[in-house]
Design an enzyme around this catalytic site. Structure first.
Site, short mmCIF file in Angstrom:
data_model
loop_
_atom_site.label_atom_id
_atom_site.label_comp_id
_atom_site.label_asym_id
_atom_site.label_seq_id
_atom_site.Cartn_x
_atom_site.Cartn_y
_atom_site.Cartn_z
N TYR A 52 0.79 -1.22 0.00
CA TYR A 52 0.00 0.00 0.00
C TYR A 52 0.83 1.29 0.00
O TYR A 52 0.28 2.38 -0.15
CB TYR A 52 -0.92 0.04 1.23
CG TYR A 52 -1.94 -1.07 1.27
CD1 TYR A 52 -3.00 -1.09 0.37
CD2 TYR A 52 -1.84 -2.09 2.21
CE1 TYR A 52 -3.96 -2.11 0.41
CE2 TYR A 52 -2.79 -3.12 2.25
CZ TYR A 52 -3.84 -3.12 1.35
OH TYR A 52 -4.77 -4.14 1.38
N TYR A 101 -5.57 -0.21 9.97
CA TYR A 101 -6.17 -0.21 8.64
C TYR A 101 -7.23 0.88 8.60
O TYR A 101 -7.75 1.33 9.61
CB TYR A 101 -6.75 -1.58 8.25
CG TYR A 101 -5.67 -2.60 7.92
CD1 TYR A 101 -5.01 -2.57 6.69
CD2 TYR A 101 -5.30 -3.56 8.86
CE1 TYR A 101 -4.01 -3.48 6.40
CE2 TYR A 101 -4.29 -4.48 8.57
CZ TYR A 101 -3.64 -4.42 7.34
OH TYR A 101 -2.64 -5.31 7.05
N ASN A 103 -10.33 1.32 7.82
CA ASN A 103 -11.70 1.23 8.32
C ASN A 103 -11.84 1.33 9.84
O ASN A 103 -12.95 1.46 10.35
CB ASN A 103 -12.34 -0.09 7.86
CG ASN A 103 -12.51 -0.15 6.36
OD1 ASN A 103 -12.16 0.78 5.65
ND2 ASN A 103 -13.07 -1.24 5.87
N ASP A 128 -7.19 11.17 1.39
CA ASP A 128 -7.36 11.33 -0.05
C ASP A 128 -8.81 11.68 -0.35
O ASP A 128 -9.71 11.42 0.45
CB ASP A 128 -6.99 10.02 -0.76
CG ASP A 128 -7.83 8.85 -0.29
OD1 ASP A 128 -7.76 8.53 0.92
OD2 ASP A 128 -8.55 8.24 -1.10
#
Length: 224
Positions: A52, A101, A103, A128
């Site tokens: 990522y 992460y 979420n 973003d």
């Protein structure tokens, strides 16, 4: 005899001790002046893992990594993330990259807010945004999650939308049904050429947020 003694001390005889000899009370400064926190939590959103690192969705991590490298800061592995401390003009900026992460970003934000006693108005979340052109900057003092899972979780955990967010545009140039691939895809060659200048501006925004305040930072950088 008593009258003769009083005549020797006329001033003392006239004093009213019940009114003039009240104990002096000193107010503690903290009772009159609202303390202003000079500690800021700057949260860059992203996902952990080598796959990522250079993806569009990880711009929050990339901004903090850029500032850390520029200022020779080291990130330390801490509870729920990686943390670097940056001191600038009397302010302390805690740069946080959650390891939960995307979420579950709210869990890390809440933990470090409470641990470091940082007020909500001193938090800036970098993320973003598909809805604005690549590299365009949009800073807001509050707002909806805009469909972003990281912001959605922060809102749910903190139970408020009243926190500052710094949205970095990644545009929406993807074909129908390819949004996830695009967001989790790597920057294009053209984007990589422009990123260094954009990251430099992003670093200045962080410093301005803590020194000039949110309103002036919005006026100076929005749309740039």
């Amino acid at each position: 005899m008593l009258q003769w003694i009083k005549s020797l001390f006329p001033t003392a005889a006239k004093e009213d001790y019940s009114n003039n000899m009240k104990p002096e009370v000193h107010e503690h400064p903290e009772n009159n002046i609202k303390s202003v926190s000079k500690k800021y939590l700057i949260v860059g959103l992203g996902n952990i893992g080598a796959e990522y690192v250079n993806t569009r969705h990880n711009i929050g991590f990339k901004v903090l990594d850029f500032l850390a490298k520029k200022e020779s800061l080291d990130f330390q592995t801490v509870k729920l993330g990686s943390l670097a401390e940056y001191k600038f003009k009397g302010r302390t900026f805690l740069l946080l990259k959650p390891n939960t992460y995307m979420n579950l970003s709210g869990k890390a934000v809440q933990y470090w807010m409470e641990k470091e006693k940082i007020p909500l108005e001193n938090i800036l979340v970098i993320t973003d945004d598909l809805n604005i052109a690549f590299g365009t900057i949009r800073i807001r003092k509050k707002g909806s999650d805009g469909g972003h899972n990281g912001l959605k979780n922060i809102q749910a955990v903190l139970n408020t939308t009243e926190y500052a967010r710094f949205r970095f545009g990644i545009s929406d140039e993807f074909k129908k049904g390819k949004q996830v691939d695009y967001v989790l895809g790597e920057w294009s060659t053209a984007e990589n050429e422009t990123l260094p200048e954009r990251l430099e501006t992003a670093a200045e925004i962080i410093k301005s947020f803590g020194t000039a305040g949110l309103e002036k930072t919005m006026s100076a950088f929005n749309g740039k």
